[in-house]
Design a protein around this motif. Structure first.
Motif, PDB file in Angstrom:
ATOM      1  N   ILE A  92       0.817  -0.954   0.044  1.00 29.68           N
ATOM      2  CA  ILE A  92       0.015   0.037  -0.052  1.00 29.68           C
ATOM      3  C   ILE A  92       0.853   1.256   0.011  1.00 29.68           C
ATOM      4  O   ILE A  92       1.753   1.375   0.971  1.00 29.68           O
ATOM      5  N   VAL A  93       0.697   2.107  -1.219  1.00 29.93           N
ATOM      6  CA  VAL A  93       1.548   3.248  -0.951  1.00 29.93           C
ATOM      7  C   VAL A  93       0.906   4.499  -1.229  1.00 29.93           C
ATOM      8  O   VAL A  93      -0.162   4.521  -1.801  1.00 29.93           O
ATOM      9  N   LYS A 144      -9.119   2.845  -0.512  1.00 28.24           N
ATOM     10  CA  LYS A 144      -9.132   3.997   0.534  1.00 28.24           C
ATOM     11  C   LYS A 144      -8.969   3.460   1.966  1.00 28.24           C
ATOM     12  O   LYS A 144      -9.361   2.296   2.016  1.00 28.24           O
ATOM     13  N   GLY A 145      -8.292   4.082   2.893  1.00 28.58           N
ATOM     14  CA  GLY A 145      -8.358   3.354   4.262  1.00 28.58           C
ATOM     15  C   GLY A 145      -7.658   4.521   4.842  1.00 28.58           C
ATOM     16  O   GLY A 145      -7.332   5.418   4.781  1.00 28.58           O
ATOM     17  N   PRO A 186      -7.239   8.185   0.151  1.00 32.33           N
ATOM     18  CA  PRO A 186      -6.689   7.488  -1.027  1.00 32.33           C
ATOM     19  C   PRO A 186      -5.318   7.056  -0.998  1.00 32.33           C
ATOM     20  O   PRO A 186      -4.419   7.634  -0.651  1.00 32.33           O
ATOM     21  N   LYS A 187      -5.190   5.610  -1.378  1.00 28.77           N
ATOM     22  CA  LYS A 187      -3.709   5.057  -1.606  1.00 28.77           C
ATOM     23  C   LYS A 187      -3.927   4.157  -2.607  1.00 28.77           C
ATOM     24  O   LYS A 187      -4.871   3.888  -3.381  1.00 28.77           O
ATOM     25  N   ILE A 188      -2.490   3.588  -3.135  1.00 28.53           N
ATOM     26  CA  ILE A 188      -2.480   2.707  -4.236  1.00 28.53           C
ATOM     27  C   ILE A 188      -2.044   1.356  -3.756  1.00 28.53           C
ATOM     28  O   ILE A 188      -1.318   1.159  -2.737  1.00 28.53           O
ATOM     29  N   LYS A 189      -2.802   0.419  -3.837  1.00 29.40           N
ATOM     30  CA  LYS A 189      -2.519  -0.884  -3.698  1.00 29.40           C
ATOM     31  C   LYS A 189      -1.606  -1.880  -4.840  1.00 29.40           C
ATOM     32  O   LYS A 189      -2.437  -1.749  -5.938  1.00 29.40           O
ATOM     33  N   LYS A 208       7.813  10.414   6.070  1.00 32.42           N
ATOM     34  CA  LYS A 208       6.697  10.747   6.807  1.00 32.42           C
ATOM     35  C   LYS A 208       5.348   9.926   7.131  1.00 32.42           C
ATOM     36  O   LYS A 208       5.661   8.882   6.470  1.00 32.42           O
ATOM     37  N   ILE A 209       4.712  10.026   8.237  1.00 28.06           N
ATOM     38  CA  ILE A 209       3.681   9.123   8.391  1.00 28.06           C
ATOM     39  C   ILE A 209       2.650   8.782   7.179  1.00 28.06           C
ATOM     40  O   ILE A 209       2.384   9.766   6.399  1.00 28.06           O
ATOM     41  N   GLY A 210       2.356   7.740   7.172  1.00 28.47           N
ATOM     42  CA  GLY A 210       1.415   7.400   5.701  1.00 28.47           C
ATOM     43  C   GLY A 210       1.946   6.827   4.763  1.00 28.47           C
ATOM     44  O   GLY A 210       1.444   6.693   3.436  1.00 28.47           O
ATOM     45  N   ASP A 211       3.519   6.406   4.872  1.00 30.40           N
ATOM     46  CA  ASP A 211       4.027   5.937   3.781  1.00 30.40           C
ATOM     47  C   ASP A 211       3.555   4.406   3.147  1.00 30.40           C
ATOM     48  O   ASP A 211       3.771   4.115   1.957  1.00 30.40           O
ATOM     49  N   GLY A 212       2.889   3.815   4.102  1.00 27.87           N
ATOM     50  CA  GLY A 212       2.284   2.635   3.758  1.00 27.87           C
ATOM     51  C   GLY A 212       2.857   1.392   4.406  1.00 27.87           C
ATOM     52  O   GLY A 212       3.632   1.162   5.135  1.00 27.87           O
ATOM     53  N   LYS A 213       2.704   0.076   4.031  1.00 28.67           N
ATOM     54  CA  LYS A 213       2.773  -1.176   4.213  1.00 28.67           C
ATOM     55  C   LYS A 213       3.256  -2.087   3.037  1.00 28.67           C
ATOM     56  O   LYS A 213       2.785  -2.001   2.015  1.00 28.67           O
TER      57      LYS A 213
END
Lengths: 112, 408
Positions: free
Chosen positions: A7-8, A34-35, A57-60, A85-90
């Motif tokens: 997730i980015v 989205k998440g 919105p994010k991209i998986k 920064k916070i929110g870079d994803g997993k």
């Protein structure tokens, strides 16, 4: 074989795609999702009425790669998607039992 | 009396301009609701064009402008436009065919009830709305128009100034909207779930069409082409521009963003405020009128959140407050130097006009509020005002009209 789900941040998609094709990946699937996580949403104000938008919105990105490719793919993903920064994803890793190419019927690593 | 072709041309073009404001309003409101209600909202404005046109021809014009009965209402002498012909009318339109004046006024009668629909957006039953349109036009709009513009109307006789309908159109729709929020009640989920606008590009386009059409609304109200029409046209533009700016800046300072919805709303607030004053005030007065309108109306829309009523699209805050400010601003800034047929306001040495303006505003407030509330209560007991809860959740488009706005 492993499935890699990442997730980015949407604006990092091009960087990630370039980094992955550079190390030899030939395909990927992406979904607009989205998440929320620790990076909270944002507020929108319309004529004084304030709405908290939780889902951002994010991209998986979905990738299936051979076991030996996993370390460099993960490294490339991490490097390209990182802003610090916070929110870079997993990134999630999971085993994949079988892959079949529909056109030829090839199976396993050859079908990736 | 001879028909002046220049005056007639301008009045007919103005009528067409004002007609376009109702579809413009439909877009302005349509963008601000949730997508499941876009058609239902647009339709409430659009269908007013049909319903009020027929009402106006049959008896509405006669009630509003027909021969006076006691300063209160027009008689039914002009029913079915009997005697409203192609010769000029000596009082209303000395240089223009009477029918041109009639159709120009018709467009005002059309848009006024449509303005109210913003207050009960997303929950009103269409069948009841059609009856509401006719009753409200008959018992509120037509009498008010007679008081203010009809020969012998008591507000006109008192010397109050309302060039293009600050009282008749904006205070009446704004205060009717206030009554409607009490009678109809809040939307299901109001204050708990988000109800953001679904398409602000549509809203901005609607605001732009309103701005465009308003040149006819105010400029045409001179009922002649020439200097007064030009003055009204010019100050309309100035006030609108100023109010868009001041709302945007007020919101920017207060909430941190210069929003598009804020600029569009400010423009409408500026148009509303200059409506009664146009034709009587100068360019610098128009800047002050507009700047104040943007800030006042921006402040007013926060009241509903504090007071807890659901005026969904801020008809009270924009038309009620903006219209009231405009009527009072006329009492401050009017100048005989601009229009000798007008009067001087407070800042031009005549404090009495402000008192007259305030008195007539109060009368319009009380009359509109009481009669609108009675109409809605009667409709509530007989037909029901609201769609069922299930229909409200599914949206007006499907439940009232059997179609959806978007299929992409």
């Amino acid at each position: 074989m492993k499935k890699i789900e990442a997730i980015v941040k949407p604006f990092k998609l091009d960087d990630v795609k370039n980094a992955l094709t550079k190390i030899g990946l030939q395909g990927m699937t992406i979904t607009e999702v989205k998440g929320f996580g620790r990076q909270k949403g944002h507020t929108e104000v319309y004529r004084g009425a304030e709405y908290q938008i939780d889902f951002i919105p994010k991209i998986k990105i979905d990738l299936i790669v051979s076991d030996e490719m996993v370390p460099q793919v993960v490294e490339a993903l991490q490097r390209a998607a990182k802003t610090g920064k916070i929110g870079d994803g997993k990134i999630f890793l999971s085993p994949v039992e079988e892959v079949i190419r529909i056109r030829t019927g090839e199976r396993g690593k050859d079908a990736i | 009396m001879k028909v002046d072709t220049g005056d007639t041309t301008w009045l007919l073009i103005s009528s067409a301009l004002v007609m376009l404001m109702t579809p413009g309003l439909a877009l302005f409101y349509g963008g601000m609701v949730r997508r499941k209600n876009v058609l239902g909202t647009i339709m409430q404005s659009f269908i007013a064009l049909s319903v009020i046109t027929v009402q106006w021809v049959l008896y509405g014009y006669s009630l509003a402008f027909g021969p006076d009965i006691g300063g209160i209402i027009g008689s039914l002498d002009w029913i079915g436009l009997r005697g409203v012909g192609l010769d000029p009318h000596p009082d209303y339109s000395p240089t223009v065919p009477h029918q041109a004046f009639m159709i120009f006024q018709m467009m005002f009668a059309v848009i006024t009830p449509a303005l109210i629909t913003g207050a009960f957006a997303e929950r009103f039953k269409f069948k009841t709305y059609l009856v509401f349109l006719i009753l409200w036009a008959t018992f509120v709009y037509d009498p008010l128009a007679h008081w203010v513009w009809g020969i012998g109307g008591w507000i006109k006789e008192l010397g109050a100034l309302d060039f293009a309908g600050g009282l008749v159109v904006h205070i009446s729709s704004g205060i009717a909207a206030l009554a409607a929020t009490f009678a109809v009640g809040k939307r299901k989920g109001y204050g708990e779930e988000p109800m953001p606008p679904h398409n602000l590009t549509m809203t901005l386009l609607g605001a732009a069409l309103l701005w465009f059409g308003w040149f006819g609304f105010n400029g045409g109200s001179a009922i002649a082409s020439g200097s007064v029409a030009t003055s009204a046209f010019v100050v309309t533009h100035i006030s609108t521009a100023s109010a868009a700016l001041s709302w945007m800046i007020a919101e920017w300072l207060h909430r941190g963003n210069p929003t598009v919805l804020g600029a569009a709303s400010g423009a409408v607030a500026g148009l509303v405020a200059i409506t009664p004053a146009s034709g009587f005030v100068g360019p610098l007065s128009a800047i002050l009128t507009g700047l104040a309108a943007g800030v006042l109306c921006y402040s007013a829309i926060h009241l509903k959140t504090k007071l807890g009523y659901d005026d969904s699209l801020d008809v009270v805050g924009v038309h009620g407050v903006g219209g009231t400010w405009g009527a009072l601003a006329t009492g401050l800034f009017a100048s005989k130097g601009i229009n000798p047929a007008g009067n001087n306001g407070l800042f031009f040495g005549n404090p009495s006009l402000l008192g007259i303006q305030a008195l007539t505003v109060l009368a319009a407030w009380i009359y509109t509020f009481v009669v609108t509330l009675i109409i809605l209560k009667v409709l509530d007991w007989t037909m029901g005002l609201r769609v069922s809860e299930e229909h409200e959740v599914n949206g007006l488009d499907l439940s009232q009209h059997g179609e959806v706005g978007y299929s992409f």
